[in-house]
Design a protein around this motif. Sequence first.
Motif, PDB file in Angstrom:
ATOM      1  N   GLU A 171      37.863  48.020  47.520  1.00  0.00           N
ATOM      2  CA  GLU A 171      38.739  47.265  46.618  1.00  0.00           C
ATOM      3  C   GLU A 171      38.064  47.070  45.263  1.00  0.00           C
ATOM      4  OE1 GLU A 171      37.676  45.991  49.519  1.00  0.00           O
ATOM      5  OE2 GLU A 171      39.379  46.309  50.858  1.00  0.00           O
ATOM      6  N   ARG A 172      37.413  48.124  44.784  1.00  0.00           N
ATOM      7  CA  ARG A 172      36.566  48.013  43.594  1.00  0.00           C
ATOM      8  C   ARG A 172      37.325  47.514  42.361  1.00  0.00           C
ATOM      9  NH1 ARG A 172      37.421  53.494  44.766  1.00  0.00           N
ATOM     10  NH2 ARG A 172      35.592  53.535  46.102  1.00  0.00           N
ATOM     11  N   SER A 173      38.471  48.085  42.088  1.00  0.00           N
ATOM     12  CA  SER A 173      39.213  47.727  40.879  1.00  0.00           C
ATOM     13  C   SER A 173      39.722  46.293  40.931  1.00  0.00           C
ATOM     14  CB  SER A 173      40.378  48.689  40.659  1.00  0.00           C
ATOM     15  OG  SER A 173      39.908  49.996  40.401  1.00  0.00           O
ATOM     16  N   LEU A 174      40.196  45.871  42.102  1.00  0.00           N
ATOM     17  CA  LEU A 174      40.723  44.513  42.243  1.00  0.00           C
ATOM     18  C   LEU A 174      39.613  43.482  42.073  1.00  0.00           C
ATOM     19  CD1 LEU A 174      43.176  42.755  42.891  1.00  0.00           C
ATOM     20  CD2 LEU A 174      42.607  42.980  45.313  1.00  0.00           C
ATOM     21  N   LEU A 175      38.484  43.693  42.741  1.00  0.00           N
ATOM     22  CA  LEU A 175      37.366  42.759  42.615  1.00  0.00           C
ATOM     23  C   LEU A 175      36.827  42.729  41.195  1.00  0.00           C
ATOM     24  CD1 LEU A 175      35.418  43.396  45.948  1.00  0.00           C
ATOM     25  CD2 LEU A 175      36.742  41.384  45.313  1.00  0.00           C
ATOM     26  N   LEU A 176      36.797  43.891  40.549  1.00  0.00           N
ATOM     27  CA  LEU A 176      36.334  43.930  39.168  1.00  0.00           C
ATOM     28  C   LEU A 176      37.249  43.119  38.257  1.00  0.00           C
ATOM     29  CD1 LEU A 176      34.400  45.055  37.017  1.00  0.00           C
ATOM     30  CD2 LEU A 176      35.906  47.043  36.824  1.00  0.00           C
ATOM     31  N   SER A 177      38.533  43.180  38.497  1.00  0.00           N
ATOM     32  CA  SER A 177      39.483  42.404  37.693  1.00  0.00           C
ATOM     33  C   SER A 177      39.249  40.906  37.887  1.00  0.00           C
ATOM     34  CB  SER A 177      40.917  42.768  38.067  1.00  0.00           C
ATOM     35  OG  SER A 177      41.182  44.123  37.773  1.00  0.00           O
ATOM     36  N   PHE A 178      38.996  40.484  39.130  1.00  0.00           N
ATOM     37  CA  PHE A 178      38.698  39.077  39.377  1.00  0.00           C
ATOM     38  C   PHE A 178      37.406  38.659  38.669  1.00  0.00           C
ATOM     39  CE2 PHE A 178      41.360  39.398  43.367  1.00  0.00           C
ATOM     40  CZ  PHE A 178      42.331  38.519  42.920  1.00  0.00           C
TER      41      PHE A 178
ATOM     42  N   MET B 156      20.918  36.297  26.962  1.00  0.00           N
ATOM     43  CA  MET B 156      20.653  37.679  27.356  1.00  0.00           C
ATOM     44  C   MET B 156      21.202  37.948  28.752  1.00  0.00           C
ATOM     45  SD  MET B 156      19.209  40.303  25.925  1.00  0.00           S
ATOM     46  CE  MET B 156      18.220  41.778  26.104  1.00  0.00           C
ATOM     47  N   ARG B 157      21.025  37.006  29.669  1.00  0.00           N
ATOM     48  CA  ARG B 157      21.571  37.175  31.019  1.00  0.00           C
ATOM     49  C   ARG B 157      23.094  37.253  30.982  1.00  0.00           C
ATOM     50  NH1 ARG B 157      17.334  33.443  32.178  1.00  0.00           N
ATOM     51  NH2 ARG B 157      18.761  31.686  32.028  1.00  0.00           N
ATOM     52  N   GLU B 158      23.704  36.422  30.180  1.00  0.00           N
ATOM     53  CA  GLU B 158      25.164  36.448  30.060  1.00  0.00           C
ATOM     54  C   GLU B 158      25.637  37.755  29.426  1.00  0.00           C
ATOM     55  OE1 GLU B 158      26.323  32.997  27.903  1.00  0.00           O
ATOM     56  OE2 GLU B 158      25.692  31.584  29.455  1.00  0.00           O
ATOM     57  N   SER B 159      24.903  38.223  28.414  1.00  0.00           N
ATOM     58  CA  SER B 159      25.286  39.476  27.753  1.00  0.00           C
ATOM     59  C   SER B 159      25.166  40.654  28.707  1.00  0.00           C
ATOM     60  CB  SER B 159      24.407  39.707  26.517  1.00  0.00           C
ATOM     61  OG  SER B 159      24.561  38.664  25.569  1.00  0.00           O
ATOM     62  N   ARG B 160      24.085  40.700  29.493  1.00  0.00           N
ATOM     63  CA  ARG B 160      23.916  41.789  30.458  1.00  0.00           C
ATOM     64  C   ARG B 160      25.083  41.816  31.451  1.00  0.00           C
ATOM     65  NH1 ARG B 160      18.563  39.871  31.195  1.00  0.00           N
ATOM     66  NH2 ARG B 160      17.043  41.075  29.993  1.00  0.00           N
ATOM     67  N   THR B 161      25.440  40.657  31.952  1.00  0.00           N
ATOM     68  CA  THR B 161      26.525  40.602  32.932  1.00  0.00           C
ATOM     69  C   THR B 161      27.833  41.085  32.320  1.00  0.00           C
ATOM     70  OG1 THR B 161      25.446  38.727  34.029  1.00  0.00           O
ATOM     71  CG2 THR B 161      27.769  39.090  34.519  1.00  0.00           C
ATOM     72  N   TRP B 162      28.109  40.673  31.085  1.00  0.00           N
ATOM     73  CA  TRP B 162      29.332  41.123  30.424  1.00  0.00           C
ATOM     74  C   TRP B 162      29.291  42.633  30.181  1.00  0.00           C
ATOM     75  CZ3 TRP B 162      34.086  39.840  29.896  1.00  0.00           C
ATOM     76  CH2 TRP B 162      34.876  40.442  28.931  1.00  0.00           C
ATOM     77  N   PHE B 163      28.145  43.138  29.770  1.00  0.00           N
ATOM     78  CA  PHE B 163      28.013  44.589  29.565  1.00  0.00           C
ATOM     79  C   PHE B 163      28.183  45.346  30.881  1.00  0.00           C
ATOM     80  CE2 PHE B 163      25.306  43.905  25.541  1.00  0.00           C
ATOM     81  CZ  PHE B 163      26.429  44.041  24.748  1.00  0.00           C
ATOM     82  N   GLY B 164      27.641  44.785  31.974  1.00  0.00           N
ATOM     83  CA  GLY B 164      27.820  45.421  33.276  1.00  0.00           C
ATOM     84  C   GLY B 164      29.284  45.515  33.668  1.00  0.00           C
ATOM     85  N   LEU B 165      30.032  44.446  33.408  1.00  0.00           N
ATOM     86  CA  LEU B 165      31.479  44.472  33.659  1.00  0.00           C
ATOM     87  C   LEU B 165      32.162  45.513  32.783  1.00  0.00           C
ATOM     88  CD1 LEU B 165      32.212  40.637  33.836  1.00  0.00           C
ATOM     89  CD2 LEU B 165      32.354  42.232  35.736  1.00  0.00           C
ATOM     90  N   LEU B 166      31.732  45.578  31.531  1.00  0.00           N
ATOM     91  CA  LEU B 166      32.337  46.519  30.581  1.00  0.00           C
ATOM     92  C   LEU B 166      32.115  47.960  31.018  1.00  0.00           C
ATOM     93  CD1 LEU B 166      33.700  46.700  27.687  1.00  0.00           C
ATOM     94  CD2 LEU B 166      31.393  47.069  26.834  1.00  0.00           C
ATOM     95  N   VAL B 167      30.893  48.280  31.429  1.00  0.00           N
ATOM     96  CA  VAL B 167      30.585  49.654  31.868  1.00  0.00           C
ATOM     97  C   VAL B 167      31.411  50.024  33.093  1.00  0.00           C
ATOM     98  CG1 VAL B 167      28.793  51.119  32.869  1.00  0.00           C
ATOM     99  CG2 VAL B 167      28.273  49.716  30.868  1.00  0.00           C
ATOM    100  N   LEU B 168      31.426  49.140  34.083  1.00  0.00           N
ATOM    101  CA  LEU B 168      32.174  49.429  35.303  1.00  0.00           C
ATOM    102  C   LEU B 168      33.674  49.513  35.025  1.00  0.00           C
ATOM    103  CD1 LEU B 168      31.102  49.897  38.148  1.00  0.00           C
ATOM    104  CD2 LEU B 168      31.842  47.591  38.739  1.00  0.00           C
ATOM    105  N   GLU B 169      34.160  48.669  34.148  1.00  0.00           N
ATOM    106  CA  GLU B 169      35.572  48.714  33.763  1.00  0.00           C
ATOM    107  C   GLU B 169      35.933  50.069  33.171  1.00  0.00           C
ATOM    108  OE1 GLU B 169      39.359  48.111  31.972  1.00  0.00           O
ATOM    109  OE2 GLU B 169      38.391  46.849  33.477  1.00  0.00           O
ATOM    110  N   HIS B 170      35.093  50.584  32.267  1.00  0.00           N
ATOM    111  CA  HIS B 170      35.377  51.875  31.631  1.00  0.00           C
ATOM    112  C   HIS B 170      35.242  53.029  32.622  1.00  0.00           C
ATOM    113  CE1 HIS B 170      36.051  49.909  28.018  1.00  0.00           C
ATOM    114  NE2 HIS B 170      34.937  50.136  27.355  1.00  0.00           N
ATOM    115  N   ILE B 171      34.281  52.947  33.540  1.00  0.00           N
ATOM    116  CA  ILE B 171      34.124  54.011  34.543  1.00  0.00           C
ATOM    117  C   ILE B 171      35.360  54.075  35.438  1.00  0.00           C
ATOM    118  CG2 ILE B 171      32.846  54.673  36.612  1.00  0.00           C
ATOM    119  CD1 ILE B 171      30.299  53.760  35.255  1.00  0.00           C
ATOM    120  N   PHE B 172      35.784  52.929  35.959  1.00  0.00           N
ATOM    121  CA  PHE B 172      36.949  52.916  36.842  1.00  0.00           C
ATOM    122  C   PHE B 172      38.229  53.261  36.084  1.00  0.00           C
ATOM    123  CE2 PHE B 172      34.829  49.665  39.876  1.00  0.00           C
ATOM    124  CZ  PHE B 172      34.003  50.671  40.339  1.00  0.00           C
TER     125      PHE B 172
END
Length: 613
Positions: free
Chosen positions: A254-261, A300-316
Amino acid sequence: MSSDESACIISAPYPTGTKRIPKACSSCRLSKVKCDGKKPCTRCDKLKKRCVFFEAPKDPVTARLETVESEVQHLREQFDEMHQLLLRRDSQPTPTSLTIVDREQQSTSTFQDVSDPLLQAPGQPEIVHGTKRKRSEAEIQILNEPILDFVSKGLITVERAMSCFRTFFNGCDRYIPVFNPEYDTFVSVRSRSTILFNAICTIGYRVETKPQSQISDVLHAELKKSSNLIIQNKDLNCLESVQGILIAACYSAERSLLLSFATRMALDLNLDGAFEKLIQRLAMRETDACHDLEEERSLMRESRTWFGLLVLEHIFRVDGGKPPGIRFGGSARRCRVLLGRPSSTVLDLRLFAQVELNILRANINDTLGSRTLDRLDITSFVHETKIDLDLWFDDWLRIIENSPAATEEKPFLLAALRVQKCWAELTLHCKALQSMGVENVAAISPTEQSILLTAKAAAKKHLALITTEPDHYLAQLRYAMDFVWAKCAFCFLLLLKLSRLLPEREEEHRELLRQGETLLEELTKAGSGSTIYLQILKMSIEKYGRTLQDNGQMDTETGTEATGPFWELFDAQTDLQSFVPEQFVSEWEFPGLNLFYFPIAWQDFFGDFSLAI
């Protein structure tokens, strides 16, 4: 309207003199009749008029004392009533002997606090006194169930949890580079967030054992339950909760759904603004004498997490067909300014490179998917984007090579960088052909054939990179998410198809088969990944090997050299269908497997045949 609600009292400004306050209401005074002073007065109540009185404001000190006295009296009454209720409960043998107060008594009884669970009888309806609630009204309660970590629940031991934790940070964090190993320690994570701790242990256990193990399935099921509680309860939303859901999204169907949450939770926490705040602080650090390094680490921790979401969002989105969710505003290259800061880590090199690349790939996907470009525009766009990819690669190759902190991690970073470039070039050219509507290789123009050959070259380079030095890439796939396994299987399958659609020498076919066997062997060693892609590779290699063997036998019998394509030897249309596994249709949107070869002369033949009929 009740008599109390129809009366309106207007307080006059605090008197500064001895001005008389009228005792009659405004309506009676206007009609110049006597007012009885009731609120509302008898005349206004009878005529259904608005009854407005003027009252002299009380002294502020006196009013405050009266309010305090009223609150104290109210608390005393509640305390006395609670005391009486407790005495009544203690005097009865069992909770089931409590009776429901008669409706008439409910309407006249004083307030009773029944929120105490000791006063609630099991299986009996809730007793509500005071304000009545309509039967049609729905009462919604958010259950704040405690979330226990796997060790506290007895699912795994502390020693096993520590082992899973080490395993996760030995490789999984390369694919989810949003953590700082110095900050995100075992003790720290367990004390800060149960959901993050459970997610790390679940994936660490998955890597250490076979995916089909019973305990691994139990941990995944428990992680799903915890994720549901986190998602539905806003009070549990925090940075670590977002990170935990992000991990679950990477290794879940359920990768896309969990990513959206996770993205929704991150937006509620304003994580999307952390990078901009960090940039502003760094720009002012020379003039800010009180620069807070701890606050920089937090941003920096918050920025990394947001960037991680951004990368996964674009990949999916690009590779999985997920609808667009978030976009990155501004220049992605600005994230490079964070490199070398005391708060940065070596894996930021990997993360920021992926941010830039996947933003570029998302732009490619949007442009080629718009269907507003003609073939000439598409060709021009492909050439320009190829230059952008080369510049991105050259920049990050230089950055990683010159990074003093990347000494031990450098081979893995460079291997991933080269593979990512090949994948970006492969999908760029295949999507360009898809946008042009190219499917039949026999009918393509020289320009389209050049694009197809470039895609094939990128796929061959991709396969050579991962099989030549397997320790730096394929051996690490045991930590990777399903997407990475799918990419490896797809690239090889595409090469199988292109080797049949475009003429090749016999030795090239043999080399491709050898590389495929190496790929299958290394992926089997890695284990713990998605077995479905191993099965796809194994079946495809066996099929390809039999095809080469049959072709070689035919060449031996005829005494001719095999330089033509395979479709001259057997039914290409039927055979090609087996090279489009369902996973690459339903789960991923990898371009290129729709290509086929159908001779133009045959098209004319069937066209003439249909006209004759």
